[in-house]
Design a protein around this motif. Structure first.
Motif, PDB file in Angstrom:
ATOM      1  N   LEU A  51      11.153  11.636  -5.388  1.00 22.57           N
ATOM      2  CA  LEU A  51      10.851  12.789  -5.908  1.00 22.57           C
ATOM      3  C   LEU A  51       9.458  13.475  -4.333  1.00 22.57           C
ATOM      4  N   ASN A  52       9.693  13.526  -3.180  1.00 25.61           N
ATOM      5  CA  ASN A  52       9.335  13.770  -1.971  1.00 25.61           C
ATOM      6  C   ASN A  52       7.917  13.713  -2.537  1.00 25.61           C
ATOM      7  N   VAL A  53       7.458  12.172  -3.078  1.00 28.01           N
ATOM      8  CA  VAL A  53       6.074  11.923  -3.270  1.00 28.01           C
ATOM      9  C   VAL A  53       5.627  10.599  -2.159  1.00 28.01           C
ATOM     10  N   ILE A  54       4.695  10.696  -1.803  1.00 31.72           N
ATOM     11  CA  ILE A  54       4.024   9.071  -1.139  1.00 31.72           C
ATOM     12  C   ILE A  54       3.702   8.283  -2.061  1.00 31.72           C
ATOM     13  N   LEU A  55       3.721   7.367  -2.647  1.00 37.46           N
ATOM     14  CA  LEU A  55       2.996   6.171  -2.514  1.00 37.46           C
ATOM     15  C   LEU A  55       2.082   5.234  -2.241  1.00 37.46           C
ATOM     16  N   VAL A  56       0.736   5.736  -2.267  1.00 43.69           N
ATOM     17  CA  VAL A  56       0.226   5.612  -1.208  1.00 43.69           C
ATOM     18  C   VAL A  56      -0.484   4.462  -1.607  1.00 43.69           C
ATOM     19  N   ASP A  57      -1.398   4.303  -2.943  1.00 44.42           N
ATOM     20  CA  ASP A  57      -2.086   3.068  -3.055  1.00 44.42           C
ATOM     21  C   ASP A  57      -1.587   3.336  -5.338  1.00 44.42           C
ATOM     22  N   PHE A  58      -2.038   1.985  -5.212  1.00 37.72           N
ATOM     23  CA  PHE A  58      -2.618   2.442  -7.191  1.00 37.72           C
ATOM     24  C   PHE A  58      -3.019   0.972  -8.049  1.00 37.72           C
ATOM     25  N   LYS A  59      -3.827   1.417  -9.068  1.00 36.86           N
ATOM     26  CA  LYS A  59      -4.211  -0.080  -9.300  1.00 36.86           C
ATOM     27  C   LYS A  59      -3.195  -0.122 -10.583  1.00 36.86           C
ATOM     28  N   LEU A  60      -3.521  -1.132 -11.108  1.00 35.91           N
ATOM     29  CA  LEU A  60      -3.127  -2.311 -12.009  1.00 35.91           C
ATOM     30  C   LEU A  60      -3.562  -2.943 -13.384  1.00 35.91           C
ATOM     31  N   GLU A  61      -2.686  -2.916 -14.803  1.00 37.34           N
ATOM     32  CA  GLU A  61      -4.108  -3.872 -15.281  1.00 37.34           C
ATOM     33  C   GLU A  61      -2.966  -4.282 -15.880  1.00 37.34           C
ATOM     34  N   PHE A  62      -3.204  -6.083 -15.734  1.00 38.74           N
ATOM     35  CA  PHE A  62      -2.221  -6.429 -17.401  1.00 38.74           C
ATOM     36  C   PHE A  62      -2.589  -7.663 -18.163  1.00 38.74           C
ATOM     37  N   GLY A  63      -2.520  -7.020 -19.438  1.00 36.51           N
ATOM     38  CA  GLY A  63      -2.448  -7.640 -20.773  1.00 36.51           C
ATOM     39  C   GLY A  63      -1.679  -8.869 -21.459  1.00 36.51           C
ATOM     40  N   ASP A  90      -4.315   9.129 -12.184  1.00 34.42           N
ATOM     41  CA  ASP A  90      -6.119   8.742 -12.125  1.00 34.42           C
ATOM     42  C   ASP A  90      -5.556   7.060 -11.365  1.00 34.42           C
ATOM     43  N   THR A  91      -4.558   6.815 -11.420  1.00 33.13           N
ATOM     44  CA  THR A  91      -5.127   5.475 -11.145  1.00 33.13           C
ATOM     45  C   THR A  91      -4.127   4.844  -9.976  1.00 33.13           C
ATOM     46  N   CYS A  92      -3.054   6.310  -8.830  1.00 36.85           N
ATOM     47  CA  CYS A  92      -2.482   5.896  -7.853  1.00 36.85           C
ATOM     48  C   CYS A  92      -3.199   6.961  -6.851  1.00 36.85           C
ATOM     49  N   ARG A  93      -2.383   7.098  -6.124  1.00 38.83           N
ATOM     50  CA  ARG A  93      -2.621   7.396  -4.343  1.00 38.83           C
ATOM     51  C   ARG A  93      -1.314   7.915  -4.047  1.00 38.83           C
ATOM     52  N   LEU A  94      -1.799   9.509  -4.531  1.00 38.63           N
ATOM     53  CA  LEU A  94       0.484  10.342  -4.450  1.00 38.63           C
ATOM     54  C   LEU A  94       0.023  11.427  -3.629  1.00 38.63           C
ATOM     55  N   TRP A  95       0.722  11.255  -2.497  1.00 41.41           N
ATOM     56  CA  TRP A  95       1.330  12.510  -1.526  1.00 41.41           C
ATOM     57  C   TRP A  95       2.101  13.644  -0.518  1.00 41.41           C
ATOM     58  N   ASP A  96       2.480  14.572  -1.177  1.00 41.88           N
ATOM     59  CA  ASP A  96       3.375  14.798  -0.806  1.00 41.88           C
ATOM     60  C   ASP A  96       4.187  14.540   0.654  1.00 41.88           C
ATOM     61  N   LYS A  97       5.279  14.194   0.148  1.00 43.53           N
ATOM     62  CA  LYS A  97       5.865  13.031   1.429  1.00 43.53           C
ATOM     63  C   LYS A  97       5.891  14.874   2.735  1.00 43.53           C
TER      64      LYS A  97
END
Ligand code: U5P
Length: 236
Positions: free
Chosen positions: A169-181, A197-204
């Motif tokens: 999608l021409n997006v860089i996945l910088v970081d993100f937060k997950l929760e598990f159940g 809200d939970t990911c940092r997404l930068w245009d590539k």
């Protein structure tokens, strides 16, 4: 599926009981908070985008063998999910330096790591979600050693799937937060949400931020950034 009494209201979502004891309905709000609730606001349309995008990501991850809480989207803002007890850990994966990592270690944003990093914080608003390691999590009975190993393997797998997906999608996945159940039968599944809200997404191409940092840092163009990500994810 009948929507029954409200079980919980969080900063961005409400959870309702259903007539099935093993299923709940999540209802996404437009409310936005940052810095442990110190900054409050509204991002118009965010609830719809986060609901639709999370469900899209969970279905993609299920196809790749990652179990999630997702069952069925019910409306623009509502989704039926498996009832889980949330493991009180925020699991953060980073591919590139940004945010609290850049601040803590005194480095600039945008350093591409040779390997992704993983960190845990203890889900506790009163304490401000303090950073913790696996030994702390075991000591506090937040999770067992086996559960932590499962969570780590799942989190890195999620990173591989999502990094490749966002790249298309021409997006860089910088970081993100997950929760598990944990489901009633003790199985660990991916829960909560995967959204801007939970990911940092930068245009590539432009490195423009297409995530909640625009709200956190008063950068403007918040709604537009969420809509841009939605457009790329859903093709509309
Ligand atoms: N993050 C959350 N919720 C939090 C804290 C962080 O979703 O309460 C996400 C951020 O969106 C970012 C990653 O993608 O975790 C790392 O955040 P930070 O530790 O750099 O602030």
């Amino acid at each position: 599926m009948e929507k029954k009494e409200q079980l919980y209201e969080g900063k961005a979502k409400k959870v309702f009981a259903t007539d099935d004891a093993n299923l709940v309905i999540v209802d996404y709000k437009d409310d936005a908070t940052a810095f442990n609730g110190e900054k409050k606001g509204t991002i118009t349309g965010k609830g719809v985008i986060n609901n639709v995008m999370s469900n899209h990501m969970f279905q993609l991850l299920e196809q790749q063998g990652v179990p999630t809480h997702f069952v069925e989207q019910l409306s623009e803002r509502e989704t039926l999910v498996k009832k889980v007890s949330i493991v009180p850990l925020e699991v953060i994966i980073r591919n590139i330096s940004a945010g609290s990592f850049a601040k803590r270690f005194g480095v600039e944003e945008g350093i591409v790591f040779d390997e992704p990093t993983i960190e845990f914080s203890y889900k506790n608003d009163e304490l401000g979600d303090p950073l913790m390691n696996a030994y702390h999590a075991i000591a506090l009975k937040a999770a067992t050693r086996e559960e932590i190993e499962t969570i780590k393997a799942m989190a890195f797998k999620v990173n591989e799937v999502m990094k490749q997906y966002f790249d298309t999608l021409n997006v860089i996945l910088v970081d993100f937060k997950l929760e598990f159940g944990k489901t009633a039968d003790g199985k660990i599944v991916l829960a909560d949400e995967i959204s801007p809200d939970t990911c940092r997404l930068w245009d590539k191409t432009t490195k423009e931020k297409l995530d909640k940092d625009r709200f956190r840092r008063d950068m403007g163009g918040v709604e537009e950034a969420y809509q841009e990500i939605m457009k790329r994810v859903m093709g509309k």
